[in-house]
Design an enzyme around this catalytic site. Sequence first.
Site, PDB file in Angstrom:
ATOM      1  N   THR A  98       0.673  -0.913   0.096  1.00 12.88           N
ATOM      2  CA  THR A  98      -0.198  -0.042  -0.109  1.00 12.88           C
ATOM      3  C   THR A  98       1.324   1.209  -0.084  1.00 12.88           C
ATOM      4  O   THR A  98       1.552   1.406   0.763  1.00 12.88           O
ATOM      5  CB  THR A  98      -1.109  -0.037   1.222  1.00 12.88           C
ATOM      6  OG1 THR A  98      -1.376  -0.857   1.264  1.00 12.88           O
ATOM      7  CG2 THR A  98      -1.808   1.303   1.029  1.00 12.88           C
ATOM      8  N   LYS A 173      -7.221   1.188  -2.979  1.00 10.58           N
ATOM      9  CA  LYS A 173      -6.706   1.047  -0.951  1.00 10.58           C
ATOM     10  C   LYS A 173      -7.175   1.792  -0.068  1.00 10.58           C
ATOM     11  O   LYS A 173      -7.233   1.856   1.056  1.00 10.58           O
ATOM     12  CB  LYS A 173      -4.991   0.561  -1.586  1.00 10.58           C
ATOM     13  CG  LYS A 173      -4.629  -0.500  -0.578  1.00 10.58           C
ATOM     14  CD  LYS A 173      -5.375  -1.175   0.387  1.00 10.58           C
ATOM     15  CE  LYS A 173      -5.604  -1.589   1.575  1.00 10.58           C
ATOM     16  NZ  LYS A 173      -3.602  -2.229   1.493  1.00 10.58           N
ATOM     17  N   LYS A 241       0.719   4.662   7.933  1.00  8.83           N
ATOM     18  CA  LYS A 241       1.889   5.177   7.084  1.00  8.83           C
ATOM     19  C   LYS A 241       0.595   5.303   6.140  1.00  8.83           C
ATOM     20  O   LYS A 241       0.437   6.250   5.387  1.00  8.83           O
ATOM     21  CB  LYS A 241       2.422   4.451   6.366  1.00  8.83           C
ATOM     22  CG  LYS A 241       3.364   4.158   4.940  1.00  8.83           C
ATOM     23  CD  LYS A 241       2.112   3.366   4.307  1.00  8.83           C
ATOM     24  CE  LYS A 241       2.816   1.402   4.584  1.00  8.83           C
ATOM     25  NZ  LYS A 241       2.222   1.307   3.908  1.00  8.83           N
TER      26      LYS A 241
END
Length: 288
Positions: A98, A173, A241
């Site tokens: 990701t 995502k 993150k």
Amino acid sequence: MEKERIAFIGTGVMGASIVKHLLNNGHEVTIYTRTKEKAEPLVALGASWASSPAEAFVEKDIAFTMVGYPTDVEEVYFGENGLFQTAKTGSVVIDMTTSEPSLAKRIYAQAKEMGVAALDAPVSGGDIGAQNGTLSIMIGGDVEIFNKVSPVLQHFGENIVYQGDAGAGQHAKMCNQIVIASGMIGICEALGYGLKAGLDLPTVLKSISSGAAGSWALSNLAPRMVVEDYAPGFYIKHIVKDLKIALEESEKMGISLPGLALAYEMYDKLIEAGYGEEGTQALIKAYK
């Protein structure tokens, strides 16, 4: 189906299970991870070991990457020992990390110059999905390449969806992570409410998991919260993150997402408290 020669970079919580599926389906797999000892069980199952991403990709058809942060992705692709040093014409690189949509586009552009195809293919489903081969995979890139590699993706993915051009997989995502992070707040608050009301939490979950409130996280992570099992299917440090990327992309698009901002703030405080290596279900600790 023709068996592909595959390089797999990053064999962590999810990557190791994916490599097992590839091996079990007869593919030749060469792996690289920063800590060789962690890869030894996969070598025992038939994988080959390489000392760098570049070495792993020599004369291979497909390279999968699943590392931690955008900086790691950059190093794996563009570094002096990166995949682009040895990528052969006609090969395919597939980043399942990701990461930033802009980086996915940069990888795609560099690959195209070299006669290499690139897909961004982040996944959802955590450790359980990887073990069971039921991951959701969100694909960005050229649709003909997606169609070409789909048979390989089906070894470890169940819901494999083409989203659009390079970077689209990463944007999809981000949508996924926004739902997960905001939903985890709801799960924690529901458990806190039930506990304070004197209810038996497993019994509560039996009712609400199959109703309108049902979700993957409610079925799989809420029971872990109840028994204080914080083993990572997906690390807190990684959700932070991801949410940071989503916030940055939201700012670029000029939209305000207060639920996302709250989830980021809560998870970030858990990192400050030393819980970054625990699973995302440890958000419950913010309430305790």
